[in-house]
Enzyme design. Structure first.
Site, short mmCIF file in Angstrom:
data_model
loop_
_atom_site.label_atom_id
_atom_site.label_comp_id
_atom_site.label_asym_id
_atom_site.label_seq_id
_atom_site.Cartn_x
_atom_site.Cartn_y
_atom_site.Cartn_z
N CYS A 240 41.25 118.53 83.19
CA CYS A 240 39.95 119.57 83.63
C CYS A 240 39.64 119.29 85.10
CB CYS A 240 38.71 118.93 82.64
SG CYS A 240 38.04 117.23 83.12
N ASP A 369 34.31 85.16 71.38
CA ASP A 369 35.51 85.58 71.65
C ASP A 369 36.23 85.34 72.85
OD1 ASP A 369 38.12 86.90 71.56
OD2 ASP A 369 37.16 88.85 70.77
#
Length: 463
Positions: A240, A369
């Site tokens: 685009c 994590d």
């Protein structure tokens, strides 16, 4: 409890802070938490009394350093700041900062300068009503707490869209090189963008752990003509045509000087200046650019911005250098793949072999994590590592990561008896006079810094 008079809430909050400090529990944010519990509108009411208003900045990487750079510039410009220098950047920390400055019904400073946690940004911007809002970058960070990067980006878009057209909307200052951030300015003509123009410091290719690499307009993958840090670079959508906006504040002719600093030509709307940073790495060039753009939006001239940048030393634990046992110890905070990669890139410019103290924690403030360490490109350092001492709550996993990066097992030590023992082990294993580089996660950095204070090697901690 919103009916509690503000003066009474302030008195109770201060009393709670004194009690916390007396018990040895610190108390950086506790008074602010008490204050906002008693008066949920305390931040808004107190910030409204700042004579010169406030400026807010947020990012996943570099908030504290960028704020320190901006503070140096603004103070040189003559501002008296109310600033959360200790990095407490959630509601309790912001409230505590305002509380510390409160005397006789008003702040002692003229201008508020607040770094704000990316997840808390919306609510705090609504209360602080800043004149300028700097949004610098968005990297994958603490997925167990905040979710994917796109979740934060969507929240930021909602914030920016809600303020569009409002008479008191802040001036937006955005990182042009970060697609997730630059797109916040789509359709607006009042945005001040900043970015790196010197492609000589670009990476050979975009990093494999890069995050925001797809076009928000059409969903196609961006094509990069230059990649600097993670997904930061010069990008365009081949489908685009949507592309990186042209920045008005730029870094040109960049020279990275290893672990000691960097030089750059800084181009601003009102002039071009040469800057010698006392902070290492391209990531700190980005932090300096962000601070320069923010302060430019506040009306600070180019010469003052350059002087403020040049006199800023490393922020608490972020490339801070401390003398201990006849050698230099440099603390290089890491908390996600992008930051770890930039620290590795900076260390790769250091002279000689590397002696490292790698401390990996998985406490709440680090993120539970820690799988991100496998996305950090430690392989580039492996041939240079003389010895790496691994510590922290996840010390064995840190050691395994270095082993798979290519460091021979006999060059890796695991110390699980605490930060003090790990520091001693790392110092003992490094040759006399050789620098030691500590690479801690956030809570590990606080622990290491406290240990250095206890030994008299560093001044008081901000923890």
């Amino acid at each position: 409890m919103s009916g509690v008079p503000l003066a009474a809430a302030i008195a109770a909050a201060r009393s709670a802070g004194r009690a916390a400090r007396a018990s040895g529990r610190g108390g950086t944010s506790l008074p602010g938490k008490v204050l906002t519990r008693l008066r949920p509108d305390a931040i808004a009411r107190m910030a409204a009394r700042l004579e010169h208003g406030s400026a807010v900045l947020s990012a996943t990487n570099g908030k504290t350093t960028t704020a320190a750079l901006a503070a140096s510039i603004l103070e040189r410009h003559g501002e008296t700041l109310v600033h959360n220098r200790q990095g407490a950047n959630m509601a309790g920390g912001i409230a505590a900062t305002l509380l510390d400055s409160w005397r006789r019904g008003r702040p002692t400073g003229d201008l508020g300068l607040f770094e704000v946690d990316e997840f808390w940004l919306g609510g705090l911007v609504e209360q602080l009503r800043p004149r300028v809002l700097l949004l610098a970058n968005l990297f994958r960070d603490q997925l167990d707490r905040y979710g994917e990067l796109e979740a934060i980006a969507d929240r930021w878009h909602e914030l920016v869209e809600a303020s569009a057209g409002q008479p008191d909307a802040p001036r937006l200052v955005l990182g042009a090189d970060d697609p997730a951030v630059a797109d916040l300015g789509l359709g607006r003509d009042d945005v001040l963008y900043f970015g790196v123009e010197d492609t000589s410091v670009a990476l050979p290719a975009i990093e494999h752990a890069a995050d925001a690499t797809t076009c928000r307009v059409c969903g196609s993958s961006y094509v990069y003509s230059a990649s600097f840090v993670g997904h930061l670079g010069h990008y365009a959508c081949p489908n685009c045509g949507h592309a990186r906006p042209t920045p008005q504040v730029t870094a040109e002719r960049i020279v990275l000087e290893g672990t000691t600093g960097a030089r750059l030509t800084l181009r601003l709307p009102d002039g071009t200046v040469e800057v010698r940073l006392r902070l290492p790495g391209l990531y700190n060039v980005y932090n300096a650019l962000a601070a320069a753009a923010m302060t430019s939006a506040l009306g600070v001239p180019a010469a003052t911005i350059a002087a403020g940048l040049e006199t800023t030393a490393a922020a608490f634990g972020r490339a801070e250098t401390i003398a201990i046992d006849g050698r230099e110890l440099q603390l290089l905070l890491v908390k996600n793949p992008a930051g770890a990669n930039e620290v590795a890139r900076t260390l790769a410019l250091a002279q000689g072999k590397l002696d490292l103290l790698a401390i990996l924690n998985d406490r709440i403030a680090d993120g539970r994590d820690v799988s991100w360490v496998w996305d950090a490109d430690l392989e580039q350092l492996a041939p240079r590592v003389r010895r790496v001492t691994c510590a922290g709550t996840r010390a064995p996993e840190m050691a395994v990561r270095w082993k798979y990066a290519g460091v021979a097992p006999e060059r890796i030590a695991v110390v699980t008896d605490g930060v003090g023992q790990a520091l001693d082990a790392a110092l003992d294993r490094a040759p006399d006079g050789a620098p030691l580089y500590a690479i801690p996660t956030y809570t590990a950095m606080l622990e290491l810094r406290e240990e250095l204070v206890r030994r008299g090697a560093a001044e008081g901690s901000f923890a």
